[in-house]
Design a protein around this motif. Sequence first.
Motif, PDB file in Angstrom:
ATOM      1  N   SER A 152       0.828  -1.212   0.000  1.00 47.12           N
ATOM      2  CA  SER A 152       0.000   0.000   0.000  1.00 47.12           C
ATOM      3  C   SER A 152       0.858   1.256   0.000  1.00 47.12           C
ATOM      4  O   SER A 152       0.555   2.240  -0.691  1.00 47.12           O
ATOM      5  N   LYS A 153       1.950   1.208   0.773  1.00 42.95           N
ATOM      6  CA  LYS A 153       2.829   2.375   0.808  1.00 42.95           C
ATOM      7  C   LYS A 153       3.550   2.571  -0.525  1.00 42.95           C
ATOM      8  O   LYS A 153       3.680   3.708  -1.014  1.00 42.95           O
ATOM      9  N   LEU A 154       4.003   1.472  -1.132  1.00 44.90           N
ATOM     10  CA  LEU A 154       4.710   1.580  -2.406  1.00 44.90           C
ATOM     11  C   LEU A 154       3.809   2.163  -3.487  1.00 44.90           C
ATOM     12  O   LEU A 154       4.237   3.002  -4.289  1.00 44.90           O
ATOM     13  N   VAL A 155       2.570   1.728  -3.554  1.00 40.84           N
ATOM     14  CA  VAL A 155       1.634   2.246  -4.554  1.00 40.84           C
ATOM     15  C   VAL A 155       1.428   3.749  -4.350  1.00 40.84           C
ATOM     16  O   VAL A 155       1.440   4.536  -5.306  1.00 40.84           O
ATOM     17  N   ILE A 156       1.251   4.153  -3.094  1.00 40.85           N
ATOM     18  CA  ILE A 156       1.044   5.576  -2.806  1.00 40.85           C
ATOM     19  C   ILE A 156       2.277   6.387  -3.207  1.00 40.85           C
ATOM     20  O   ILE A 156       2.162   7.436  -3.849  1.00 40.85           O
ATOM     21  N   TRP A 157       3.460   5.873  -2.838  1.00 40.00           N
ATOM     22  CA  TRP A 157       4.680   6.613  -3.154  1.00 40.00           C
ATOM     23  C   TRP A 157       4.894   6.738  -4.655  1.00 40.00           C
ATOM     24  O   TRP A 157       5.215   7.812  -5.152  1.00 40.00           O
ATOM     25  N   ILE A 158       4.716   5.656  -5.385  1.00 44.65           N
ATOM     26  CA  ILE A 158       4.963   5.696  -6.828  1.00 44.65           C
ATOM     27  C   ILE A 158       3.951   6.584  -7.518  1.00 44.65           C
ATOM     28  O   ILE A 158       4.292   7.368  -8.419  1.00 44.65           O
ATOM     29  N   GLU A 159       2.674   6.480  -7.124  1.00 45.94           N
ATOM     30  CA  GLU A 159       1.641   7.306  -7.772  1.00 45.94           C
ATOM     31  C   GLU A 159       1.828   8.789  -7.465  1.00 45.94           C
ATOM     32  O   GLU A 159       1.591   9.637  -8.311  1.00 45.94           O
ATOM     33  N   LYS A 160       2.263   9.088  -6.244  1.00 42.37           N
ATOM     34  CA  LYS A 160       2.423  10.486  -5.851  1.00 42.37           C
ATOM     35  C   LYS A 160       3.672  11.111  -6.448  1.00 42.37           C
ATOM     36  O   LYS A 160       3.648  12.234  -6.962  1.00 42.37           O
ATOM     37  N   TYR A 161       4.793  10.371  -6.402  1.00 42.19           N
ATOM     38  CA  TYR A 161       6.077  10.961  -6.779  1.00 42.19           C
ATOM     39  C   TYR A 161       6.553  10.564  -8.170  1.00 42.19           C
ATOM     40  O   TYR A 161       7.340  11.290  -8.785  1.00 42.19           O
ATOM     41  N   ARG A 162       6.136   9.397  -8.665  1.00 39.48           N
ATOM     42  CA  ARG A 162       6.537   8.915  -9.990  1.00 39.48           C
ATOM     43  C   ARG A 162       8.047   9.080 -10.200  1.00 39.48           C
ATOM     44  O   ARG A 162       8.830   8.355  -9.625  1.00 39.48           O
ATOM     45  N   GLU A 163       8.430  10.065 -11.023  1.00 38.43           N
ATOM     46  CA  GLU A 163       9.848  10.250 -11.338  1.00 38.43           C
ATOM     47  C   GLU A 163      10.677  10.523 -10.085  1.00 38.43           C
ATOM     48  O   GLU A 163      11.776  10.005  -9.932  1.00 38.43           O
ATOM     49  N   SER A 164      10.143  11.324  -9.150  1.00 38.13           N
ATOM     50  CA  SER A 164      10.894  11.694  -7.951  1.00 38.13           C
ATOM     51  C   SER A 164      11.160  10.516  -7.032  1.00 38.13           C
ATOM     52  O   SER A 164      12.063  10.568  -6.192  1.00 38.13           O
ATOM     53  N   PHE A 165      10.384   9.452  -7.175  1.00 34.15           N
ATOM     54  CA  PHE A 165      10.579   8.278  -6.322  1.00 34.15           C
ATOM     55  C   PHE A 165      11.946   7.634  -6.558  1.00 34.15           C
ATOM     56  O   PHE A 165      12.449   6.909  -5.711  1.00 34.15           O
ATOM     57  N   ARG A 166      12.537   7.954  -7.712  1.00 30.21           N
ATOM     58  CA  ARG A 166      13.861   7.383  -7.987  1.00 30.21           C
ATOM     59  C   ARG A 166      14.899   7.894  -6.981  1.00 30.21           C
ATOM     60  O   ARG A 166      15.894   7.226  -6.726  1.00 30.21           O
ATOM     61  N   ILE A 167      14.681   9.070  -6.395  1.00 22.72           N
ATOM     62  CA  ILE A 167      15.682   9.642  -5.485  1.00 22.72           C
ATOM     63  C   ILE A 167      15.878   8.759  -4.247  1.00 22.72           C
ATOM     64  O   ILE A 167      16.988   8.288  -3.992  1.00 22.72           O
ATOM     65  N   PRO A 168      14.837   8.494  -3.457  1.00 23.34           N
ATOM     66  CA  PRO A 168      15.077   7.603  -2.306  1.00 23.34           C
ATOM     67  C   PRO A 168      15.387   6.169  -2.726  1.00 23.34           C
ATOM     68  O   PRO A 168      16.160   5.480  -2.041  1.00 23.34           O
ATOM     69  N   LEU A 169      14.832   5.733  -3.858  1.00 27.97           N
ATOM     70  CA  LEU A 169      15.065   4.365  -4.304  1.00 27.97           C
ATOM     71  C   LEU A 169      16.524   4.174  -4.715  1.00 27.97           C
ATOM     72  O   LEU A 169      17.188   3.221  -4.286  1.00 27.97           O
ATOM     73  N   TRP A 170      17.048   5.086  -5.537  1.00 25.53           N
ATOM     74  CA  TRP A 170      18.432   4.955  -5.982  1.00 25.53           C
ATOM     75  C   TRP A 170      19.409   5.151  -4.821  1.00 25.53           C
ATOM     76  O   TRP A 170      20.463   4.520  -4.765  1.00 25.53           O
ATOM     77  N   GLN A 171      19.062   6.042  -3.904  1.00 29.67           N
ATOM     78  CA  GLN A 171      19.924   6.217  -2.741  1.00 29.67           C
ATOM     79  C   GLN A 171      20.045   4.913  -1.953  1.00 29.67           C
ATOM     80  O   GLN A 171      21.136   4.522  -1.535  1.00 29.67           O
ATOM     81  N   THR A 172      18.918   4.233  -1.787  1.00 32.62           N
ATOM     82  CA  THR A 172      18.933   2.971  -1.055  1.00 32.62           C
ATOM     83  C   THR A 172      19.719   1.902  -1.813  1.00 32.62           C
ATOM     84  O   THR A 172      20.509   1.156  -1.223  1.00 32.62           O
ATOM     85  N   ILE A 173      19.518   1.848  -3.114  1.00 28.71           N
ATOM     86  CA  ILE A 173      20.263   0.870  -3.935  1.00 28.71           C
ATOM     87  C   ILE A 173      21.755   1.132  -3.839  1.00 28.71           C
ATOM     88  O   ILE A 173      22.558   0.201  -3.639  1.00 28.71           O
ATOM     89  N   TYR A 174      22.167   2.403  -3.968  1.00 30.58           N
ATOM     90  CA  TYR A 174      23.587   2.726  -3.906  1.00 30.58           C
ATOM     91  C   TYR A 174      24.184   2.367  -2.544  1.00 30.58           C
ATOM     92  O   TYR A 174      25.309   1.863  -2.467  1.00 30.58           O
ATOM     93  N   MET A 175      23.428   2.626  -1.481  1.00 33.45           N
ATOM     94  CA  MET A 175      23.964   2.372  -0.145  1.00 33.45           C
ATOM     95  C   MET A 175      24.004   0.887   0.179  1.00 33.45           C
ATOM     96  O   MET A 175      24.787   0.457   1.044  1.00 33.45           O
ATOM     97  N   ARG A 176      23.194   0.074  -0.485  1.00 31.51           N
ATOM     98  CA  ARG A 176      23.127  -1.356  -0.156  1.00 31.51           C
ATOM     99  C   ARG A 176      24.004  -2.225  -1.047  1.00 31.51           C
ATOM    100  O   ARG A 176      24.079  -3.427  -0.853  1.00 31.51           O
ATOM    101  N   ARG A 177      24.643  -1.620  -2.013  1.00 33.01           N
ATOM    102  CA  ARG A 177      25.561  -2.395  -2.840  1.00 33.01           C
ATOM    103  C   ARG A 177      26.764  -2.828  -2.021  1.00 33.01           C
ATOM    104  O   ARG A 177      27.214  -2.130  -1.114  1.00 33.01           O
ATOM    105  N   LYS A 178      27.301  -3.958  -2.377  1.00 34.58           N
ATOM    106  CA  LYS A 178      28.557  -4.395  -1.783  1.00 34.58           C
ATOM    107  C   LYS A 178      29.703  -3.594  -2.390  1.00 34.58           C
ATOM    108  O   LYS A 178      29.842  -3.560  -3.607  1.00 34.58           O
ATOM    109  N   ALA A 179      30.501  -2.972  -1.548  1.00 36.84           N
ATOM    110  CA  ALA A 179      31.592  -2.143  -2.060  1.00 36.84           C
ATOM    111  C   ALA A 179      32.674  -3.025  -2.655  1.00 36.84           C
ATOM    112  O   ALA A 179      32.968  -4.084  -2.134  1.00 36.84           O
TER     113      ALA A 179
END
Length: 857
Positions: free
Chosen positions: A830-857
């Motif tokens: 439910s939260k993901l649907v709300i976030w994607i519908e509300k922010y669409r393109e902007s949702f990439r900011i927290p998503l990419w930040q999380t992906i970058y931080m969770r990669r194995k260095a």
Amino acid sequence: MSFKILKIALAGMLHDIGKFMERAELKIPQKYIDNNQALYQPKTHWHYTHKHALYTAYFIDEMSEYFPSQFTEYSSPKDSIVNLCAKHHRPDSDSPEQIIIQEADCISSGIERREFEEKEESVRKAKEIPLLSIFEDISITENWKAVSSQEFRFSYPVREISPVNIFPIEKQNVTGQAYSELYQKFVKVFKNLPHKDSPRLWMEHLDSALFVFTTLIPSATLKEAQGRFEEIISDISLYDHGRLTSALAIAMYLYHLSTDSMDENSIKARDIKKFLLIEGNFYGIQDFIFSEGGSTAKHAAKLLRGRSFYVSLLSELAADFILDKLNLPFTSIVTNAAGKFKILAPNTEKHINAVKEAEDEINHWLVKNFYGEVSIGLSWIEASPDDFICSGDSLGRVLRAIGNASEERKLKKLDLTLYGGTKSTARYLDTFSDAGVCSLCNRRAAKLENQINEDYLCDICHDHVKIGENLVKKDTLVVATADAELHETLKMPVFDKYQVSFLPGRLSELVRQNKIIHYWNINSLWKNENILDDFVSIKLINGYVPRFTPEYKNEIEKITYGESDKEETIEAIQNQAILNFHHIARLALQKTEQGMNGVDALGVFKADIDNLGTIFTKGLRPEKRTFSRYAALSRQLNLFFTLYLPYLCKTEFKNIYTIFAGGDDLFLIAPWSEITRFSMRLSEDFYRYCCNNSEITLSAGVYITQPETPVLKMAEASEKALEKAKNSGKNKITIFNCPVEWSSIEELEKIRQELESWFDDELITISFLYKLNELRQLAEEEKEILKRQLIHEKLNPLIWRAKLHYFATRNIAKGKNREERIKTVEEVLSKLVIWIEKYRESFRIPLWQTIYMRRKA
């Protein structure tokens, strides 16, 4: 420069110092009052008015032993410093200099002086009124506050300048005790100002003391209305008023002296074009700072710091060079920030020719040493006193006129008939030797004696590297004449006239010989250190850079690559060296039990103020568009970037590297993981600094890249990100090529934190985050399809919700039992649907930040 000119400039600076003393509730001996009241105070309706003028006289007399002797000597009482300072409300009719100070005082005060300062101020009431903020009443949509100080929410504390004190606070009355404590600090500094053997140098120290202690107190506070005193919009500081009075007085004095019109009627004629408003612009700053060479990577940090500082130094000394040509003191500089300055000069043919001559000599030196990469353009317009004090748009017209002249000048930066052709090429080739071309700039001839490590450098690049080294070690900078004998000077004196040193040695003899031009403290104020002892001129042309400190030992595993690198880093910590870009990038990593997570990358941050030209020309209500407010607005904006920003980095964002900051913009490099938190804080603080005025906004751009990326590319990419934020409506920040409003950043940061918590609780995996990114892209495409009704396009994006449901039910909370998992999936989905519908393109900011931080260095 004659002592007469310096004395008039000093009188303009100190003419209202009595207000400071009066509000501090100091008592003047009755005998002094009886002997001097009639000399300095006008008399209206059988009582004396303008008591602050008597206080000014008392201050000068009491402190006379602490002035350079040249200022206290006089051939006639009319020319004494006490009478020039204190008779601005009761000038002698046969003293044109006193009348000039009076007129300059009125012009500096603007239209308001004619409305309210004809009667005595109520001292008890005046000392309670604080300095209001000029930012609170700015509007580019003409939505100004009512013409009443009661409508203002904010004021400044009666305290000395510091990174903390420059912020407005909730409006409150001031006590005499606050003024008394501040005044006592000022007097202590005044009595100990150094270099009395050089009146010009001493005056610079005094100017900085006035800046520190009178910038946060008002110049005028009351007006008379129907027999009682009312509070005015007191948003001009005592410092700004005195500084502009000094500039106006000198320009008027030299104008009337040159035109043989030293009579009262001519001096008070306000429709004559007496002034030249000169604007100087440095061109090519960015290309110069970020130019690349074969070995720039090895010296990147030092070189960037050195070049950035060198640009500020060139701007400061170019203004000084012009003042020297015009025979003007430093107080004639009205504004100077970020490679642009304005000077107020007399409007005479002699001075116009001097401006042209100065421009030619400066550019000749720049072409000779920088081959057209940088240049200076000087523009000027004529102005009358009425242009600076009348209501309406007179000042706006002046500012637009000088702006248009500057834009026209930019189109013809250099005279190719002088600097082009084979003759210039021949001279260029004659400069080379066996050392070859400089390995840093790839332009100038290297010299064998300029070897650093394995690189041979030209004089200028050698200077830049050495400047970069010294900036983080030294707080004092000396500028001297080219023939002065100083320690560790530049290889190349600036404009062949100014020698610079961070290690000057003993200066007393050079001061007596008048060979020391400037003695600046460039760091202590933003470091928030004690500046009362050994007080000297303050010049805010340096900024914060991260240095290795003992606390970095706790992060040694994060910022090093191997044992050899670790050894070098430990040595750097011991020497408190500057962090290089690779170290800064690795600070973005997170240390976990399994090893290092994240991406070691840089966040390149560029920002500036939106609609700045409109703010200056139209932001103030018409009746408040005075030259003093223009100067004050410019200085206050510059203070945020040159005083508060380095303090913020030093105290809370220690890993941020300042490339440049000043005027209205900044360029920083930081661990990419810190850039969002920093940008949020910067936006919040700037909003607070501007009294929560929604019409004064910042735009910013962030570019994330590897530390080995050429700095020029970093600058260009971050500039494009900034432009994208401005083109999408301003008051925004672009992150991951996505412009968003500042107000959304905090919400997106909360989303990032929740994504991180899901990951920590093992509800989601890194592969799920990548799949989420694909679905986010489909949601963006769906929005475009529905918006443009592209029914002929592929309709796959329209089913992103179904895909999200499918992947969520298969991948979320796989470790939980069936009942808990169903509940968790519903909550997360439910939260993901709300976030994607509300922010669409902007949702990439927290998503990419999380992906970058969770990669194995």
